[in-house]
Each structure stands twice: as structure tokens, then as C-alpha cells.
Design an enzyme around this catalytic site. Structure first.
Site, PDB file in Angstrom:
ATOM      1  N   GLN A   1     -12.490  -9.951 -37.345  1.00 15.72           N
ATOM      2  CA  GLN A   1     -12.205 -10.132 -35.917  1.00 15.72           C
ATOM      3  C   GLN A   1     -11.397  -8.959 -35.337  1.00 15.72           C
ATOM      4  OE1 GLN A   1      -9.942 -13.669 -34.719  1.00 15.72           O
ATOM      5  NE2 GLN A   1     -11.878 -14.458 -33.960  1.00 15.72           N
TER       6      GLN A   1
ATOM      7  N   ARG B   1     -20.716  -0.202 -42.363  1.00 17.76           N
ATOM      8  CA  ARG B   1     -19.601   0.036 -43.290  1.00 17.76           C
ATOM      9  C   ARG B   1     -19.113  -1.313 -43.843  1.00 17.76           C
ATOM     10  NH1 ARG B   1     -16.888   3.326 -46.787  1.00 17.76           N
ATOM     11  NH2 ARG B   1     -14.646   2.867 -46.766  1.00 17.76           N
TER      12      ARG B   1
ATOM     13  N   GLU C   1     -13.772  15.884  -6.965  1.00 12.22           N
ATOM     14  CA  GLU C   1     -13.679  16.009  -8.426  1.00 12.22           C
ATOM     15  C   GLU C   1     -13.194  14.705  -9.053  1.00 12.22           C
ATOM     16  OE1 GLU C   1     -12.366  19.515 -11.325  1.00 12.22           O
ATOM     17  OE2 GLU C   1     -10.668  18.672 -10.255  1.00 12.22           O
TER      18      GLU C   1
END
Ligand SMILES: Cc1cc2nc3c(=O)[nH]c(=O)nc-3n(C[C@H](O)[C@H](O)[C@H](O)COP(=O)(O)OP(=O)(O)OC[C@H]3O[C@@H](n4cnc5c(N)ncnc54)[C@H](O)[C@@H]3O)c2cc1C
Length: 381
Positions: free
Chosen positions: A281, A270, A244
Site C-alpha cells: 500500500q 519489481r 511563460e
């Protein structure tokens, strides 16, 4: 050192990605809100061959090697936003199906594996108890041999898929004084008298993967349903969690890629202060960090897969993969919300759900602290 995938493995990822985008997209925002599992999507995954992928064809599986299965899961994680569904699916594969394949009798394999691979049955795993989580082998659930049955008494908690499961792999001790040497695994059918599935546990994330407690009150399990030898439960559990830990986060690597693409698209569109926010930045650096986490997470996951494929045992590689990828995923989810500003905090933009889902990854299958303990122990500390 060649780190490339074979053309077949590459094709598998692309097929899984296309399948997930085509067949696994539904109104997840509403289902997440209602904590609703989708049986329909589960069956579609089975028909596509996910649950059976790592298992032999004679039990209805796809006979794929571990790297191919991881590639499949990566494609699925990239195309499917329902992290709860993928978590429940992979949990079943590694902690229910794999123990039956590795330790089951021929009769047990024939009885359970085909139905789990085909999606007809759902499996759950019961190890954690209210009083024993990280210290799993200090369990209080007991199994007493009585004629042709074991009589189980006790309770389990946090069992993923328990509310919808048909079959459970349950761990109980035949003798607490023997510590982990007393732990024994059983396959328990849901309709076994004395087994009660408790209330569904509400949770922060992975809400489409239901979870519940299990109660055993003089629950009689036939000896024929014992998985492996008496006292072999710790080995069975250890192997299951190793699988797992190595594999469960392959779908998260895909999800990290999906999230990165969404953040780049948002940062390019945006605008604030008359320019796309990606030109700042501070935002571009977050996206660069997300890319670095994605690439390193991918390498570490496939390294664990490679260790399992070539050597069999990969406890440390699996612990490193589980620890690193889960923590990368959480950090990137936080960055994704921040990049989306206030919109990232709203349900509609879906990055808040990824963040809630990601918190579980440093808890299930052994917490980050436990993975660090495993790695430190390996280093002689
Ligand atoms: C989403 C989800 C799904 C799950 N699914 C299943 C399932 O299907 N089946 C199942 O059996 N269980 C399942 N679990 C349970 C999971 O395995 C346990 O939650 C986990 O092992 C931690 O146990 P605990 O919650 O009791 O925490 P505890 O063990 O009580 O730990 C509490 C805190 O103490 C820390 N801690 C404990 N011991 C140590 C130590 N030795 N060194 C350093 N720190 C330590 C832990 O890291 C943690 O921060 C699931 C859990 C989650 C969140």
C-alpha cells in the site's frame, strides 16, 4: 462545464507524442552528463512546427490557439525526455518570439520571427542580473541614447540558450531614478560589438539547455532595435512572463504522465517479499498521489490557458499554474525515485534526471515565493 478537448486538439497531442517518441529519442543520458545541447533535435522540433505553433502564418507560424499549443507541448513532454530542450524551446517562444510579435515593429517581426519559427535562429532572454533576480526592475544595466543608437552597459546572468543564441531580448534602464518606468527592452543581435557572451554556467538539471552570462560594454544598439516604447520594458517583461508562466509547464504535465506510466510499470514488475512492490500500500499510495497531482496539474494549466485565450490577462491564473505544477512535479519526482528504490538513484533509470530537472521549475520565471506573493497581493494581502 465541458472540460473536453476538441478532436483536433486531441489529434495534435497524439501527433506530438508520436513525433517525440520517434524523432526526439537519442542518448540523453550521455548528453545530460556532458551538458550538451542538440541542435539537431531543435531543428527537428522546428520542422514539426513547435517553435512557430503559436505564431501567425505570415511569419512562418502555425496560427494555433493557446489551448492547442499547450496540447502540443503536453504531447511533446510525454514523448520527449529531454526537459532541457523543451524548456529552452518554450522559453524562446514566450519570452523572445511573443514580445517581438506583440510589441515589435513590422520590420522587426519580419526580420526575426520567420527565422526563430523555422529553427534557423535561436533566441535568449536577458532580464536577471547578478544583483537583481526576484527584484528584477532594480536592474543596473543602463541604456543611454546617443544619436541613432542606445549605448548599453552592464551585465545579465542565467540567460537560457545564451551560449547558442543568435538574438537576445535584453532589458536595460534609461533612468534608474524612474524605477520600473525606466526599463526598456531591446533586440540585440549576437554579433553586436560590445556584447560578450560569458562562460557557460554549470547547473544541477536542465543540463541540455545551456545558460550563460551576458556582458555589455558600450554596446551600441540601433534605435531601430528598441522593442516597444522607451520605458515600456516592464509591461513587455510582465506580459512575456505571464505567457511563460501559463504555458511553460504544459510539457511538464506530459512529463508527469510519462513518469507515472514508468512508475506503474516498475511497481508491477519489481518484486520483493514474493510480490510486486505495487501490492504494498505504501507504494500504491505514492502512485495514487502522483495520479492526483497529474490530473489537478493538467486542469490548472489549461485553466490558465483558457484565461489567456478568453480574456487576455491572466496574471493570477498563470501564477497559480506556475506555483502548483512546479511543486507537484518536484513531489512526484521525489516519489518516482523512492518507488524505484536504489535503482532510482542511478543514472540508468532516468528518474534521478527528472528530479534534478524539476528543481529548476520552482525557480525560473519567478520563484514559488514570488508566485505566492502575486496570489496574496491579488487577495488584498
Ligand atoms: C533554470 C533557470 C533558467 C533561467 N533562465 C533565465 C533566463 O532565460 N533569463 C533570465 O533573465 N533569467 C533566467 N533565470 C533566472 C530566474 O528568473 C531567477 O533565478 C529568479 O527570478 C530568482 O532570482 P535569483 O536567482 O536572483 O534569486 P533571489 O531573487 O536572490 O531569491 C533568493 C531567495 O529569496 C526569495 N525571495 C526573494 N524576494 C522575495 C520576496 N519578496 N518574498 C519572498 N521571498 C523572496 C526567493 O524566492 C528565493 O527563495 C533562470 C533561472 C533558472 C534557475
Amino acid at each position: 462545464m465541458d472540460l473536453s478537448f476538441t478532436p483536433e486538439q486531441e489529434a495534435l497531442k497524439q501527433e506530438a507524442l508520436a513525433f517525440a517518441r520517434r524523432a526526439l529519442a537519442d542518448d540523453l543520458i550521455a548528453r545530460d552528463r556532458e551538458s550538451e545541447f542538440s541542435r539537431d533535435l531543435w531543428e527537428k522540433c522546428a520542422a514539426f512546427g513547435i517553435q512557430g505553433s503559436a505564431f501567425p502564418a505570415e511569419y512562418g507560424g502555425g496560427d494555433a490557439d493557446i489551448i492547442s499549443v499547450m496540447r502540443l507541448m503536453e504531447g511533446l513532454g510525454q514523448g520527449c525526455k529531454d526537459s532541457g530542450l523543451l524548456f529552452a524551446l518554450t522559453g524562446q517562444m514566450w519570452t523572445v518570439q511573443m514580445p517581438i510579435l506583440r510589441f515589435g515593429t513590422e520590420e522587426q517581426k519580419e526580420r526575426y520571427l520567420p527565422r526563430l519559427c523555422s529553427g534557423e535562429s535561436i533566441g535568449a532572454h536577458g532580464m536577471t542580473e547578478p544583483g537583481s533576480g526576484s527584484d528584477a526592475f532594480s536592474m543596473r544595466t543602463t541604456a543611454r541614447l546617443d544619436g541613432d543608437d542606445y549605448v548599453l552597459n552592464g551585465s545579465k546572468t542565467f540567460s537560457t540558450s545564451a551560449p547558442i543564441a543568435d538574438v537576445f531580448i535584453v532589458f536595460a534602464t534609461v533612468d534608474r531614478s524612474r524605477g520600473f518606468m525606466g526599463v526598456t527592452a531591446f533586440i540585440v543581435d549576437r554579433d553586436t560589438p560590445g556584447l560578450e557572451v560569458g562562460r557557460e554556467i554549470e547547473k544541477m538539471g536542465l543540463r541540455t539547455a545551456p545558460m550563460a552570462e551576458l556582458f555589455f560594454d558600450d554596446c551600441r544598439v540601433p534605435v531601430a532595435n528598441r522593442l516597444g516604447r522607451e520605458g515600456n520594458g516592464a509591461t513587455i517583461f510582465g506580459e512575456a512572463v505571464e505567457w511563460e508562466r501559463a504555458c511553460i509547464l504544459a510539457s511538464v504535465v506530459g512529463a508527469m504522465e510519462r513518469q507515472l506510466d514508468a512508475c506503474i510499470a516498475y511497481a508491477n514488475t519489481r518484486e520483493q517479499f514474493d510480490r510486486p512492490i505495487g501490492k504494498f500500500q505504501a507504494i500504491a499510495n505514492k502512485i495514487a498521489d502522483m495520479k492526483v497531482r497529474l490530473e489537478t496539474a493538467r486542469l490548472i494549466v489549461y485553466n490558465a490557458g483558457w484565461a489567456k485565450k478568453s480574456g487576455g490577462k491572466a496574471a493570477v491564473e498563470s501564477a497559480i499554474a506556475k506555483l502548483y505544477v512546479s511543486e507537484c512535479w518536484q513531489k512526484s519526482c521525489m516519489d518516482a525515485v523512492q518507488i524505484h528504490g536504489g535503482y532510482g538513484y542511478t543514472t540508468d533509470f532516468e528518474v534521478e534526471r527528472d528530479l534534478r530537472d524539476s528543481v529548476a521549475a520552482t525557480l525560473y520565471s519567478g520563484t514559488s515565493e514570488i508566485q505566492r506573493n502575486i496570489i496574496a497581493r491579488y487577495l488584498g494581502l
